[in-house]
Write an enzyme that holds these catalytic residues in place. Structure first.
Site, mmCIF file in Angstrom:
data_model
loop_
_atom_site.group_PDB
_atom_site.id
_atom_site.type_symbol
_atom_site.label_atom_id
_atom_site.label_comp_id
_atom_site.label_asym_id
_atom_site.label_seq_id
_atom_site.Cartn_x
_atom_site.Cartn_y
_atom_site.Cartn_z
ATOM 1 N N LYS A 86 0.852 -1.192 0.000
ATOM 2 C CA LYS A 86 0.000 0.000 0.000
ATOM 3 C C LYS A 86 0.887 1.242 0.000
ATOM 4 C CE LYS A 86 -3.848 0.138 2.500
ATOM 5 N NZ LYS A 86 -4.676 0.032 3.730
HETATM 6 O O1 G3P Z 1 -6.992 1.574 5.419
HETATM 7 C C1 G3P Z 1 -7.579 2.820 5.243
HETATM 8 C C2 G3P Z 1 -9.027 2.923 5.590
HETATM 9 O O2 G3P Z 1 -9.634 1.695 5.678
HETATM 10 C C3 G3P Z 1 -9.274 3.829 6.731
HETATM 11 O O3 G3P Z 1 -10.520 3.637 7.300
HETATM 12 O O4 G3P Z 1 -12.169 3.932 9.079
HETATM 13 O O5 G3P Z 1 -9.829 4.799 9.409
HETATM 14 O O6 G3P Z 1 -11.373 5.930 7.822
HETATM 15 P P1 G3P Z 1 -11.006 4.629 8.487
#
Ligand code: G3P
Length: 225
Positions: A86
């Site tokens: 990533k």
């Molecule tokens: O991996 C990145 C993404 O899934 C972030 O999610 O819930 O932290 O906005 P969140």
């Protein structure tokens, strides 16, 4: 649409893998930090649960392309070829993505807030581009619409990239993107459970059992009569 677990909790991953049709695991530095453990110990255990052929997405920390490429090599050595590196979709990130793709390494372009970023990641040859649905919504834009627009841009321009939508609030958002044919969604354990959690489903199942037990006796199943 692939359904990928966005979590580094080994027990939660084990349970989801046992019951749900899931296709891999994504992590990010914040998710790994929650474990409080050595990142490679956790990631090694996850690789052990999902097997060598399933997708595991692991993010780099460096902000410069050279550092990202070096991290990518170490990550792949430790976690295998089916590991997707990533890379945040920055200027340096794009440079790293191009170099990694030249060497046949799987790349997930991450930290995507705009279709413009995703277009560049697609042009750089990324396998996936990950728009952050909830975080885009919180900026006053429309996360779902952005993910759909990115999907269309990839298809219309014959780019080799699939949308890996991330940062979901609820299971309805996941379904909306599945309906649109988006390639993949990465979701927390709660949101995956939310795809099935429904009082109507459990009460229907209970009614079937009650009828059957009325016929052949309490605790009886099709294996017993
Ligand atoms: O991996 C990145 C993404 O899934 C972030 O999610 O819930 O932290 O906005 P969140």
């Amino acid at each position: 649409m692939k359904l990928i677990i966005d979590d580094a909790n080994v027990e939660a991953i084990k349970a989801l893998y046992e019951y749900y049709p899931v296709d891999g695991v994504t992590t990010n530095p914040s998710i790994l930090a929650k474990s409080g453990r050595n990142p490679y110990d956790v990631l090694g255990e996850i690789r052990g649960i999902i097997g060598p052929d399933a997708e595991l997405h692991v993010q780099v920390i460096s902000k410069d392309a050279e550092g990202m490429i070096k991290e990518a090599q170490v990550i792949r050595e430790k976690l295998g070829e089916k590991t997707y590196i990533k890379i945040p979709t920055t200027r340096e990130g794009l440079k790293a993505m191009k170099a990694l793709k030249k060497n046949g390494i799987n790349v997930t372009a991450t930290a995507i807030y705009t279709a413009q970023q995703a277009f560049l990641a697609g042009k750089a040859g990324a396998d996936y581009a990950a728009p952050y649905i909830n975080r885009i919504d919180n900026l006053g834009a429309n996360g779902i619409a952005t993910a759909k627009k990115i999907h269309d841009i990839f298809r219309l321009n014959n780019l080799p990239t699939s949308v890996l939508a991330a940062s979901f609030k609820n299971s309805q958002q996941v379904l909306e993107l599945a309906e649109y044919g988006v390639g993949a969604a990465t979701v927390s354990a709660d949101v995956i459970e939310g795809l099935l959690k429904n009082e109507v489903v459990s009460s229907a199942v209970d009614a079937f059992i009650a009828d059957f037990e009325g016929l052949v006796g309490e605790g009886m199943t099709m294996a017993d009569c």
